[in-house]
Design a protein around this motif. Structure first.
Motif, PDB file in Angstrom:
ATOM      1  N   TRP A   2     -17.034  29.843 156.092  1.00 49.62           N
ATOM      2  CA  TRP A   2     -17.455  28.595 156.714  1.00 49.62           C
ATOM      3  C   TRP A   2     -16.507  28.343 157.877  1.00 49.62           C
ATOM      4  O   TRP A   2     -15.295  28.497 157.731  1.00 49.62           O
ATOM      5  CB  TRP A   2     -17.354  27.469 155.686  1.00 49.62           C
ATOM      6  N   ARG A   4     -15.758  25.579 161.152  1.00 46.02           N
ATOM      7  CA  ARG A   4     -16.053  24.337 161.875  1.00 46.02           C
ATOM      8  C   ARG A   4     -15.037  24.204 162.995  1.00 46.02           C
ATOM      9  O   ARG A   4     -13.833  24.252 162.755  1.00 46.02           O
ATOM     10  CB  ARG A   4     -15.979  23.139 160.948  1.00 46.02           C
ATOM     11  N   GLU A  34     -14.520  34.205 150.073  1.00 42.22           N
ATOM     12  CA  GLU A  34     -14.919  33.181 151.032  1.00 42.22           C
ATOM     13  C   GLU A  34     -13.669  32.475 151.542  1.00 42.22           C
ATOM     14  O   GLU A  34     -12.714  32.260 150.791  1.00 42.22           O
ATOM     15  CB  GLU A  34     -15.839  32.153 150.381  1.00 42.22           C
ATOM     16  N   ASN A  36     -12.728  29.068 154.185  1.00 41.73           N
ATOM     17  CA  ASN A  36     -13.129  27.970 155.056  1.00 41.73           C
ATOM     18  C   ASN A  36     -12.133  27.895 156.204  1.00 41.73           C
ATOM     19  O   ASN A  36     -10.923  27.909 155.968  1.00 41.73           O
ATOM     20  CB  ASN A  36     -13.117  26.634 154.308  1.00 41.73           C
ATOM     21  N   LEU A  76     -14.116  31.509 146.618  1.00 41.29           N
ATOM     22  CA  LEU A  76     -13.362  30.824 147.664  1.00 41.29           C
ATOM     23  C   LEU A  76     -11.865  31.059 147.485  1.00 41.29           C
ATOM     24  O   LEU A  76     -11.290  30.736 146.448  1.00 41.29           O
ATOM     25  CB  LEU A  76     -13.655  29.323 147.657  1.00 41.29           C
ATOM     26  N   ASP A  79      -8.560  27.427 152.304  1.00 42.16           N
ATOM     27  CA  ASP A  79      -8.869  26.893 153.625  1.00 42.16           C
ATOM     28  C   ASP A  79      -7.778  27.248 154.624  1.00 42.16           C
ATOM     29  O   ASP A  79      -6.596  27.274 154.284  1.00 42.16           O
ATOM     30  CB  ASP A  79      -8.955  25.363 153.563  1.00 42.16           C
TER      31      ASP A  79
END
Length: 147
Positions: A2, A4, A34, A36, A76, A79
């Motif tokens: 992911w 952003r 995964e 982020n 995950l 981050d």
């Protein structure tokens, strides 16, 4: 993965580049994982660094490993927060292509998510050698060599 980008498009690589860099990490080649990634401006970078590390300045990358609960089957790892202005400034100061520095900071951050650290000299040498090998496979020069 992911991604952003809250820092604006200028100079920030697109998601396929981040995916390529992450999957170049040997520990993740045959493993579902995964990550982020949040790209931020200097103000947000400073706030995250202050709130989570107690340091009142923006830094290049922050890693937040995911704490696993018993029975957790999520892929995950955690981050990353990457501060676009800091990465751009460091790349300029070090005479590196910004894209190469983004690759380095992404790999560096993910290695932290995987448990690597550089608090002690022996750990730092091991981590830097791994980063250098991964980057070389991507055609990126040793980020620790004197330029």
């Amino acid at each position: 993965m992911w991604l952003r980008n809250e820092a604006g498009r200028r100079g920030v690589p697109l998601a396929p580049s981040f995916r390529r860099w992450i999957t170049a990490i040997p520990a993740l080649r045959r493993r579902r994982a995964e990550v982020n990634i949040l790209i931020v401006d200097a103000r947000a970078g400073r706030r995250y660094n202050c709130d989570f590390r107690g340091r009142d300045y923006a830094t290049n990358v922050l890693s937040f490993p995911r704490e696993r609960m018993p029975g957790d089957r999520s892929h995950l790892l955690g981050d990353l927060v990457i501060c676009a202005p800091v990465v751009a400034r460091e790349a300029r100061e070090q005479g590196k292509a910004p894209r190469d520095h983004y690759a380095h900071m992404t790999i560096h951050g993910v290695l932290h998510l995987l448990g690597h650290d550089h608090q002690r000299e022996v750990e730092a040498q091991r981590m830097e050698a791994l980063e250098t090998r991964i980057l070389a496979q991507l055609g990126i020069a040793d980020p620790y060599a004197d330029h």
